[in-house]
Enzyme design. Structure first.
Site, PDB file in Angstrom:
ATOM      1  N   ASP A   9      18.164  16.816   6.184  1.00  0.00           N
ATOM      2  CA  ASP A   9      19.384  17.719   5.477  1.00  0.00           C
ATOM      3  C   ASP A   9      19.593  18.719   7.010  1.00  0.00           C
ATOM      4  O   ASP A   9      18.406  19.264   6.749  1.00  0.00           O
ATOM      5  CB  ASP A   9      18.977  18.981   4.207  1.00  0.00           C
ATOM      6  CG  ASP A   9      18.013  19.361   4.795  1.00  0.00           C
ATOM      7  OD1 ASP A   9      16.644  19.177   5.205  1.00  0.00           O
ATOM      8  OD2 ASP A   9      17.639  20.794   3.644  1.00  0.00           O
ATOM      9  N   ASP A  14      13.981  18.763  10.864  1.00  0.00           N
ATOM     10  CA  ASP A  14      15.204  18.063  10.711  1.00  0.00           C
ATOM     11  C   ASP A  14      15.090  16.898  12.023  1.00  0.00           C
ATOM     12  O   ASP A  14      15.162  15.321  12.552  1.00  0.00           O
ATOM     13  CB  ASP A  14      15.692  17.399   9.859  1.00  0.00           C
ATOM     14  CG  ASP A  14      15.461  18.198   8.184  1.00  0.00           C
ATOM     15  OD1 ASP A  14      15.508  17.654   7.223  1.00  0.00           O
ATOM     16  OD2 ASP A  14      15.839  19.859   8.534  1.00  0.00           O
ATOM     17  N   ASN A  39      19.486  22.519   3.280  1.00  0.00           N
ATOM     18  CA  ASN A  39      19.296  23.623   4.271  1.00  0.00           C
ATOM     19  C   ASN A  39      20.724  24.296   4.914  1.00  0.00           C
ATOM     20  O   ASN A  39      20.579  25.482   4.644  1.00  0.00           O
ATOM     21  CB  ASN A  39      18.554  23.307   5.818  1.00  0.00           C
ATOM     22  CG  ASN A  39      17.128  23.575   5.549  1.00  0.00           C
ATOM     23  OD1 ASN A  39      16.862  23.885   5.320  1.00  0.00           O
ATOM     24  ND2 ASN A  39      17.331  22.200   6.580  1.00  0.00           N
ATOM     25  N   PHE A 166      10.874  25.427  -0.248  1.00  0.00           N
ATOM     26  CA  PHE A 166      12.422  25.499  -0.369  1.00  0.00           C
ATOM     27  C   PHE A 166      12.859  23.859  -1.089  1.00  0.00           C
ATOM     28  O   PHE A 166      13.449  23.534  -2.300  1.00  0.00           O
ATOM     29  CB  PHE A 166      12.038  25.142   1.326  1.00  0.00           C
ATOM     30  CG  PHE A 166      14.365  25.318   1.319  1.00  0.00           C
ATOM     31  CD1 PHE A 166      14.683  26.111   0.275  1.00  0.00           C
ATOM     32  CD2 PHE A 166      15.184  24.225   1.833  1.00  0.00           C
ATOM     33  CE1 PHE A 166      16.885  25.988   0.422  1.00  0.00           C
ATOM     34  CE2 PHE A 166      15.631  24.136   1.654  1.00  0.00           C
ATOM     35  CZ  PHE A 166      16.736  24.921   0.716  1.00  0.00           C
ATOM     36  N   ASN A 167      12.172  22.624  -0.299  1.00  0.00           N
ATOM     37  CA  ASN A 167      13.058  21.335  -0.559  1.00  0.00           C
ATOM     38  C   ASN A 167      12.313  20.759  -2.091  1.00  0.00           C
ATOM     39  O   ASN A 167      13.638  20.551  -2.852  1.00  0.00           O
ATOM     40  CB  ASN A 167      12.422  20.122   0.166  1.00  0.00           C
ATOM     41  CG  ASN A 167      12.404  20.111   1.767  1.00  0.00           C
ATOM     42  OD1 ASN A 167      13.164  20.829   1.742  1.00  0.00           O
ATOM     43  ND2 ASN A 167      12.267  19.765   1.998  1.00  0.00           N
ATOM     44  N   ASP A 239       9.430  19.441   9.119  1.00  0.00           N
ATOM     45  CA  ASP A 239      10.164  18.376   9.029  1.00  0.00           C
ATOM     46  C   ASP A 239       9.006  17.105   9.927  1.00  0.00           C
ATOM     47  O   ASP A 239       8.474  15.771   9.531  1.00  0.00           O
ATOM     48  CB  ASP A 239      10.957  17.911   9.378  1.00  0.00           C
ATOM     49  CG  ASP A 239      11.876  18.752   7.736  1.00  0.00           C
ATOM     50  OD1 ASP A 239      11.178  18.872   6.311  1.00  0.00           O
ATOM     51  OD2 ASP A 239      12.983  19.197   8.013  1.00  0.00           O
TER      52      ASP A 239
HETATM   53  C1  BDR Z   1      11.432  22.656   4.883  1.00  0.00           C
HETATM   54  O1  BDR Z   1      12.882  23.753   3.903  1.00  0.00           O
HETATM   55  C2  BDR Z   1      13.920  23.577   5.271  1.00  0.00           C
HETATM   56  O2  BDR Z   1      14.259  24.669   5.236  1.00  0.00           O
HETATM   57  C3  BDR Z   1      13.409  22.593   6.060  1.00  0.00           C
HETATM   58  O3  BDR Z   1      14.375  21.935   7.553  1.00  0.00           O
HETATM   59  C4  BDR Z   1      12.346  21.809   6.283  1.00  0.00           C
HETATM   60  O4  BDR Z   1      12.000  20.498   5.357  1.00  0.00           O
HETATM   61  C5  BDR Z   1      10.011  23.950   4.638  1.00  0.00           C
HETATM   62  O5  BDR Z   1      10.081  24.572   3.244  1.00  0.00           O
HETATM   63 CA    CA Z   2      14.016  19.376   5.807  1.00  0.00          CA
END
Ligand code: BDR
Ligand code: CA
Length: 312
Positions: A9, A14, A39, A166-167, A239
Site C-alpha cells: 500500500d 513500501d 495508507n 496499523f496494518n 516495510d
Molecule cells: C506500517 O503502516 C504503514 O503506515 C506503513 O507503510 C507500514 O506498513 C507501519 O505500522
Molecule cells: Ca505499508
C-alpha cells in the site's frame, strides 16, 4: 531464485521495499505486484505503485485489489503518509500510465501462484485483506506458498493504538485468517522495525546522487519529518524489513511462536499476541523478528539504490 509476489500500500516505506526488490533480479523473481487500500485509498496507493515502477523502468505486472477491509471501516494513515499516501516528491504525471491488470488482485495473485514453476513467497506490507481473500477464495494455493513475510503487528506495543500496529489494526479479521492459515509466517513487527531506522545524516547521503536516490531522498525526508509526531528521533523504514529479510535473512534474529490476532471489539482489537507457552497444541509457525543488524540493513538498501541509479 525465489519466486515472490509483493502486496503493498505505498506508502513511503513500501516504496523503499519495492526499490530494494527491483535491485535484486538475480535473487528475486517478482511474479507480480498488487495493491491494497491502507495508507491511503486504493486508487492513491495504486498510482503510487505506478510511479515507483515507472521510475525504475520496470515491466512487472501490477494489479489493484481490495479497497476496504473485510469487516471494519477504512481509515487511511494520512497523518504519516500525507494526502497522496506518498507525499514528498513530484512524480511526472505520465508515470501514472503504467499498465494495471484488468484482473482484481485476488484473481491475479491466484493465477500467478498457480502458474509458477516453484513455490512462491508472499511479501505483504499493507493490511492483509487481499491475502486473506486469496486464501479463503482459492484454498488450494496454500500448497504452492512457501511462506508469507509481513510487516505488521508487534508483541511489545502498537502505533495506531497502544497495543495494535496499523496494518493489523486496519483489517484484524484478514490478519487472523492469514496468521492462523497454517502457512509458515515471518512477522516483521514494530519490535524489530523500530530498530531498523536511518539517521538524518545517512539520508543526506542519498541527496542528488541519481534519479532513484533523488526519489528515495525526497520520500524518506518526508517520512523522517512525519515520524517526529510519533516521537521517533530517527525514521524507522518499517516495510523495508520484510523485503530485507527475504533478501538476506542473516540480518535478523527472532523467535518462533504461535501468533494470533485480537478481533473482538475491545481496546485490544488488532493486537498480535504470541503464545509463548510450550503447549503441544501450539502451532508455532510464525518467526517473529526481534533484532536487526542495522548497519548491514542500511548498507543493503543504499547499495540497492546505487544500483538502480546506475541502471536508470
Ligand atoms: C506500517 O503502516 C504503514 O503506515 C506503513 O507503510 C507500514 O506498513 C507501519 O505500522
Ligand atoms: Ca505499508
Amino acid at each position: 531464485m525465489k519466486n515472490i509476489i509483493y502486496d503493498c500500500d505505498p506508502g513511503h516505506d513500501d516504496a523503499m521495499a519495492l526499490f530494494e526488490a527491483l535491485a535484486h533480479p538475480e535473487e528475486i523473481n517478482i511474479l507480480g505486484i498488487s495493491t491494497v487500500g491502507g495508507n491511503q485509498k486504493l486508487e492513491n496507493v495504486t498510482k503510487n505503485a505506478q510511479h515507483i515502477l515507472s521510475a525504475a523502468h520496470s515491466k512487472i505486472e501490477l494489479a489493484s485489489g481490495q479497497s476496504q477491509p473485510l469487516v471494519k471501516e477504512f481509515y487511511p494513515a494520512t497523518n504519516a503518509h500525507g494526502d497522496s499516501g506518498m507525499d514528498g516528491h513530484d512524480f511526472p504525471a505520465e508515470d501514472a500510465n503504467y499498465p494495471i491488470s484488468s484482473l482484481n488482485a485476488v484473481t491475479f495473485l491466484h493465477k500467478k501462484i498457480q502458474s509458477a514453476d516453484d513455490l512462491v513467497t508472499i511479501v505483504a506490507t499493507g493490511p492483509l485483506t487481499n491475502i486473506a481473500l486469496l486464501l479463503k477464495t482459492f484454498p488450494e494455493v496454500k500448497d504452492s506458498i512457501d511462506k508469507i513475510i509481513i510487516m505488521g503487528g508487534g508483541l511489545d506495543h502498537g502505533n495506531i493504538t497502544k497495543g495494535a500496529e496499523f496494518n493489523i489494526w486496519t483489517d484484524p479479521e484478514a490478519a487472523k485468517i492469514v496468521f492462523t492459515s497454517g502457512i509458515p509466517m515471518v512477522m516483521a513487527g514494530l519490535d524489530v522495525t523500530e530498530r531498523a531506522y536511518f539517521t538524518e545524516d545517512e539520508l543526506q547521503e542519498l541527496d542528488k546522487k541519481g534519479p532513484i536516490s533523488a526519489i528515495a531522498y525526497d520520500l524518506l525526508s518526508y517520512y523522517y519529518k512525519s515520524g517526529k509526531q510519533f516521537g521517533f528521533k530517527n525514521s524507522p523504514v518499517h516495510d523495508l524489513c520484510a523485503m530485507a529479510y527475504l533478501i538476506d535473512p542473516t540480518l535478523f534474529t527472532g523467535h518462533i511462536y504461535s501468533v494470533d490476532v485480537v478481533t473482538d471489539d475491545s481496546e485490544a482489537r488488532g493486537m498480535t499476541i504470541a503464545d509463548k507457552r510450550k503447549l503441544p497444541e501450539n502451532k508455532n509457525s510464525t518467526l517473529v523478528l526481534l533484532e536487526v543488524d542495522r548497519e548491514r540493513y542500511r548498507d543493503l538498501f543504499f547499495q540497492a539504490i546505487e544500483k538502480l541509479d546506475q541502471e536508470n
